[in-house]
Design an enzyme around this catalytic site. Structure first.
Site, PDB file in Angstrom:
ATOM      1  N   SER A  28       9.748  -4.168   4.314  1.00  0.00           N
ATOM      2  CA  SER A  28       8.711  -3.809   3.757  1.00  0.00           C
ATOM      3  C   SER A  28       7.920  -4.455   3.380  1.00  0.00           C
ATOM      4  CB  SER A  28       9.310  -2.355   2.406  1.00  0.00           C
ATOM      5  OG  SER A  28       8.024  -2.184   1.501  1.00  0.00           O
ATOM      6  N   TYR A  76      12.367   0.422  -5.666  1.00  0.00           N
ATOM      7  CA  TYR A  76      12.873  -0.387  -4.444  1.00  0.00           C
ATOM      8  C   TYR A  76      11.991  -1.086  -3.550  1.00  0.00           C
ATOM      9  CZ  TYR A  76      10.967   1.330  -0.111  1.00  0.00           C
ATOM     10  OH  TYR A  76      10.689   1.466   1.978  1.00  0.00           O
TER      11      TYR A  76
END
Length: 249
Positions: free
Chosen positions: A133, A146
Protein backbone atom coordinates in the site's frame (compact mmCIF):
# COMPACT_ATOMS: atom_id res chain seq x y z
CA UNK A 1 -0.68 -24.25 -17.99
CA UNK A 2 0.69 -22.41 -14.95
CA UNK A 3 -1.04 -22.48 -11.59
CA UNK A 4 -1.75 -19.11 -10.00
CA UNK A 5 -2.73 -19.02 -6.34
CA UNK A 6 -4.62 -15.90 -5.25
CA UNK A 7 -5.79 -15.17 -1.72
CA UNK A 8 -9.00 -13.30 -0.98
CA UNK A 9 -10.35 -13.37 -4.53
CA UNK A 10 -14.03 -13.34 -3.68
CA UNK A 11 -14.36 -9.63 -4.42
CA UNK A 12 -12.48 -6.40 -5.08
CA UNK A 13 -8.86 -6.45 -6.17
CA UNK A 14 -8.44 -10.18 -5.62
CA UNK A 15 -11.40 -11.00 -7.82
CA UNK A 16 -10.12 -8.70 -10.56
CA UNK A 17 -6.70 -10.36 -10.37
CA UNK A 18 -8.21 -13.84 -10.63
CA UNK A 19 -10.28 -12.89 -13.67
CA UNK A 20 -7.32 -11.18 -15.33
CA UNK A 21 -4.87 -14.03 -14.75
CA UNK A 22 -7.47 -16.46 -16.05
CA UNK A 23 -7.23 -14.57 -19.35
CA UNK A 24 -3.57 -15.65 -19.45
CA UNK A 25 -4.79 -19.28 -19.50
CA UNK A 26 -3.50 -20.02 -16.00
CA UNK A 27 -5.23 -22.45 -13.69
CA UNK A 28 -6.59 -20.24 -10.91
CA UNK A 29 -6.64 -21.47 -7.32
CA UNK A 30 -8.54 -19.14 -5.01
CA UNK A 31 -7.84 -19.35 -1.30
CA UNK A 32 -10.64 -17.65 0.59
CA UNK A 33 -12.22 -17.72 4.02
CA UNK A 34 -15.52 -16.88 2.29
CA UNK A 35 -15.87 -19.92 0.04
CA UNK A 36 -19.22 -18.74 -1.28
CA UNK A 37 -17.72 -15.53 -2.68
CA UNK A 38 -14.55 -17.26 -3.81
CA UNK A 39 -16.58 -20.01 -5.42
CA UNK A 40 -18.58 -17.49 -7.42
CA UNK A 41 -15.35 -16.02 -8.81
CA UNK A 42 -14.18 -19.52 -9.75
CA UNK A 43 -17.54 -20.24 -11.38
CA UNK A 44 -17.29 -17.04 -13.42
CA UNK A 45 -13.88 -18.10 -14.70
CA UNK A 46 -15.11 -21.59 -15.59
CA UNK A 47 -18.20 -20.19 -17.32
CA UNK A 48 -15.87 -18.19 -19.56
CA UNK A 49 -13.93 -21.31 -20.48
CA UNK A 50 -11.16 -20.99 -17.92
CA UNK A 51 -9.85 -23.31 -15.24
CA UNK A 52 -10.40 -22.44 -11.58
CA UNK A 53 -11.16 -23.78 -8.13
CA UNK A 54 -11.73 -22.35 -4.67
CA UNK A 55 -10.27 -23.82 -1.50
CA UNK A 56 -11.37 -22.88 1.98
CA UNK A 57 -8.52 -21.11 3.74
CA UNK A 58 -8.01 -18.79 6.69
CA UNK A 59 -4.66 -17.23 5.85
CA UNK A 60 -4.10 -16.27 9.49
CA UNK A 61 -4.20 -19.92 10.57
CA UNK A 62 -1.12 -22.08 9.99
CA UNK A 63 -2.97 -25.39 9.79
CA UNK A 64 -5.58 -23.98 7.41
CA UNK A 65 -2.95 -22.69 4.99
CA UNK A 66 -0.92 -25.90 5.22
CA UNK A 67 -4.02 -27.96 4.43
CA UNK A 68 -4.89 -25.76 1.46
CA UNK A 69 -1.43 -26.03 -0.08
CA UNK A 70 -1.44 -29.80 0.43
CA UNK A 71 -4.23 -29.83 -2.16
CA UNK A 72 -2.19 -27.87 -4.73
CA UNK A 73 0.34 -29.88 -6.69
CA UNK A 74 2.23 -27.02 -8.36
CA UNK A 75 2.54 -23.29 -7.75
CA UNK A 76 4.00 -20.97 -10.38
CA UNK A 77 2.36 -17.69 -9.34
CA UNK A 78 1.31 -16.42 -5.91
CA UNK A 79 -0.65 -13.22 -5.30
CA UNK A 80 -0.96 -12.38 -1.61
CA UNK A 81 -4.04 -10.19 -1.77
CA UNK A 82 -6.08 -11.09 1.34
CA UNK A 83 -6.10 -8.32 3.89
CA UNK A 84 -8.19 -6.35 6.34
CA UNK A 85 -8.20 -2.70 7.36
CA UNK A 86 -8.18 -0.84 10.64
CA UNK A 87 -8.71 2.79 11.57
CA UNK A 88 -7.08 4.52 14.53
CA UNK A 89 -3.80 5.71 16.01
CA UNK A 90 -1.50 3.95 18.46
CA UNK A 91 -3.62 5.04 21.43
CA UNK A 92 -6.92 3.78 20.08
CA UNK A 93 -5.51 0.57 18.59
CA UNK A 94 -6.19 -2.22 21.07
CA UNK A 95 -3.83 -5.19 21.48
CA UNK A 96 -6.59 -7.43 20.12
CA UNK A 97 -7.00 -5.31 16.98
CA UNK A 98 -3.24 -5.22 16.41
CA UNK A 99 -3.07 -9.01 16.70
CA UNK A 100 -5.97 -9.40 14.25
CA UNK A 101 -4.35 -7.13 11.66
CA UNK A 102 -1.01 -8.87 12.14
CA UNK A 103 -2.62 -12.29 11.80
CA UNK A 104 -4.21 -11.61 8.42
CA UNK A 105 -2.02 -8.98 6.77
CA UNK A 106 1.40 -10.11 7.97
CA UNK A 107 1.23 -13.71 9.10
CA UNK A 108 -1.14 -14.44 6.21
CA UNK A 109 1.53 -13.41 3.71
CA UNK A 110 4.18 -15.35 5.63
CA UNK A 111 2.06 -18.50 5.66
CA UNK A 112 1.47 -18.47 1.91
CA UNK A 113 5.10 -17.69 1.14
CA UNK A 114 6.21 -20.44 3.50
CA UNK A 115 4.12 -23.11 1.78
CA UNK A 116 4.26 -21.83 -1.81
CA UNK A 117 7.98 -21.28 -2.25
CA UNK A 118 8.97 -24.97 -1.81
CA UNK A 119 6.52 -25.83 -4.58
CA UNK A 120 7.99 -23.06 -6.76
CA UNK A 121 11.45 -24.49 -6.16
CA UNK A 122 10.15 -27.86 -7.31
CA UNK A 123 8.68 -26.42 -10.49
CA UNK A 124 11.83 -24.39 -11.13
CA UNK A 125 10.15 -20.97 -11.31
CA UNK A 126 7.98 -18.58 -9.41
CA UNK A 127 6.49 -15.10 -9.55
CA UNK A 128 5.10 -13.54 -6.39
CA UNK A 129 3.22 -10.29 -5.90
CA UNK A 130 2.30 -9.03 -2.45
CA UNK A 131 -0.36 -6.39 -1.93
CA UNK A 132 1.28 -3.58 0.00
CA UNK A 133 0.00 0.00 0.00
CA UNK A 134 1.05 3.62 -0.15
CA UNK A 135 0.89 3.22 3.64
CA UNK A 136 4.14 1.26 3.26
CA UNK A 137 5.88 4.46 2.20
CA UNK A 138 4.04 7.50 3.58
CA UNK A 139 2.41 8.39 6.85
CA UNK A 140 -1.38 8.17 6.72
CA UNK A 141 -3.42 9.62 9.55
CA UNK A 142 -5.22 7.15 11.83
CA UNK A 143 -3.90 4.04 10.12
CA UNK A 144 -1.40 2.80 12.71
CA UNK A 145 -2.06 -0.95 12.62
CA UNK A 146 -2.80 -1.06 8.92
CA UNK A 147 0.39 0.86 8.09
CA UNK A 148 2.39 -1.50 10.30
CA UNK A 149 1.11 -4.46 8.35
CA UNK A 150 1.72 -2.97 4.93
CA UNK A 151 5.23 -1.92 5.90
CA UNK A 152 5.83 -5.56 6.76
CA UNK A 153 4.46 -6.60 3.35
CA UNK A 154 7.06 -4.41 1.67
CA UNK A 155 9.88 -5.70 3.88
CA UNK A 156 8.93 -9.33 3.27
CA UNK A 157 8.89 -8.64 -0.45
CA UNK A 158 12.47 -7.37 -0.37
CA UNK A 159 13.63 -10.24 1.80
CA UNK A 160 12.14 -12.96 -0.40
CA UNK A 161 13.40 -11.26 -3.56
CA UNK A 162 16.93 -11.21 -2.14
CA UNK A 163 16.92 -14.77 -0.83
CA UNK A 164 15.59 -16.34 -4.03
CA UNK A 165 17.02 -14.10 -6.75
CA UNK A 166 19.28 -16.96 -7.87
CA UNK A 167 16.49 -19.56 -7.69
CA UNK A 168 14.36 -18.21 -10.57
CA UNK A 169 11.78 -16.89 -8.11
CA UNK A 170 10.83 -13.24 -8.39
CA UNK A 171 9.00 -11.27 -5.70
CA UNK A 172 7.52 -7.79 -6.07
CA UNK A 173 4.77 -5.79 -4.42
CA UNK A 174 2.27 -3.20 -5.53
CA UNK A 175 1.41 -0.11 -3.49
CA UNK A 176 -2.05 1.19 -4.35
CA UNK A 177 -3.70 4.30 -3.00
CA UNK A 178 -7.44 4.08 -2.41
CA UNK A 179 -9.19 1.66 -4.76
CA UNK A 180 -12.96 1.63 -5.27
CA UNK A 181 -14.01 -1.78 -3.98
CA UNK A 182 -17.06 -3.13 -2.13
CA UNK A 183 -15.07 -2.55 1.06
CA UNK A 184 -15.06 1.21 0.44
CA UNK A 185 -18.78 1.26 -0.23
CA UNK A 186 -19.43 -0.77 2.91
CA UNK A 187 -17.21 1.50 4.98
CA UNK A 188 -19.12 4.57 3.84
CA UNK A 189 -22.55 3.01 4.41
CA UNK A 190 -21.53 1.87 7.88
CA UNK A 191 -20.02 5.14 9.08
CA UNK A 192 -21.98 7.93 7.38
CA UNK A 193 -25.68 8.81 6.97
CA UNK A 194 -27.19 8.48 3.51
CA UNK A 195 -27.27 12.23 2.88
CA UNK A 196 -23.47 12.43 3.40
CA UNK A 197 -22.44 9.46 1.26
CA UNK A 198 -21.91 11.39 -1.98
CA UNK A 199 -19.84 14.06 -0.22
CA UNK A 200 -17.64 11.52 1.54
CA UNK A 201 -17.19 9.50 -1.64
CA UNK A 202 -15.95 12.67 -3.34
CA UNK A 203 -13.52 13.35 -0.48
CA UNK A 204 -12.12 9.84 -0.67
CA UNK A 205 -11.75 10.21 -4.43
CA UNK A 206 -10.09 13.61 -4.25
CA UNK A 207 -7.41 12.30 -1.88
CA UNK A 208 -5.77 11.02 -5.05
CA UNK A 209 -4.41 14.03 -7.00
CA UNK A 210 -5.62 12.42 -10.22
CA UNK A 211 -9.14 13.05 -8.89
CA UNK A 212 -10.54 9.55 -8.45
CA UNK A 213 -9.99 6.21 -6.79
CA UNK A 214 -8.24 3.39 -8.59
CA UNK A 215 -10.14 0.55 -10.21
CA UNK A 216 -9.54 -3.08 -9.22
CA UNK A 217 -8.96 -3.87 -12.89
CA UNK A 218 -6.10 -1.36 -13.01
CA UNK A 219 -4.35 -3.04 -10.10
CA UNK A 220 -4.97 -6.43 -11.71
CA UNK A 221 -3.39 -5.30 -14.98
CA UNK A 222 -0.17 -4.34 -13.19
CA UNK A 223 -0.11 -7.63 -11.31
CA UNK A 224 -0.69 -9.55 -14.54
CA UNK A 225 2.39 -7.86 -15.99
CA UNK A 226 4.55 -8.50 -12.91
CA UNK A 227 3.65 -12.19 -12.88
CA UNK A 228 4.29 -12.60 -16.61
CA UNK A 229 7.48 -13.51 -18.43
CA UNK A 230 7.57 -9.95 -19.74
CA UNK A 231 8.62 -8.88 -16.24
CA UNK A 232 11.36 -11.49 -16.03
CA UNK A 233 14.01 -8.88 -15.18
CA UNK A 234 12.00 -7.34 -12.31
CA UNK A 235 12.33 -8.44 -8.71
CA UNK A 236 12.45 -6.71 -5.35
CA UNK A 237 10.46 -3.73 -6.58
CA UNK A 238 7.54 -1.87 -5.03
CA UNK A 239 5.26 -0.35 -7.65
CA UNK A 240 3.24 2.75 -6.78
CA UNK A 241 -0.18 2.75 -8.41
CA UNK A 242 -1.69 5.66 -6.58
CA UNK A 243 -3.03 8.42 -8.82
CA UNK A 244 -0.17 10.71 -7.80
CA UNK A 245 -0.42 10.46 -4.00
CA UNK A 246 3.27 9.77 -3.39
CA UNK A 247 4.23 12.16 -6.18
CA UNK A 248 2.97 15.12 -4.15
CA UNK A 249 4.26 14.00 -0.76
Amino acid sequence: MKTAVITGAGSGIGQAVALRLAEEKHHIVILDFDTEAGGKTADTIKAAGGSAECLACDVSNTESVAKAFEQISEVHILVNNAGIAAIGNVETCSPEELDKIYGVNVKGIYHCLHYAIPKMLSTGEGAIVNLASIASKVGIQDRFAYSMSKGAALSMTLSVARDYVDKNIRCNCVCPARVHTPFVDGYLEKNYPEDELAEMFSKLSEYQPIGRMGKPEEIAELIAFLTSDKAGFITGSAYDIDGGVTLLR
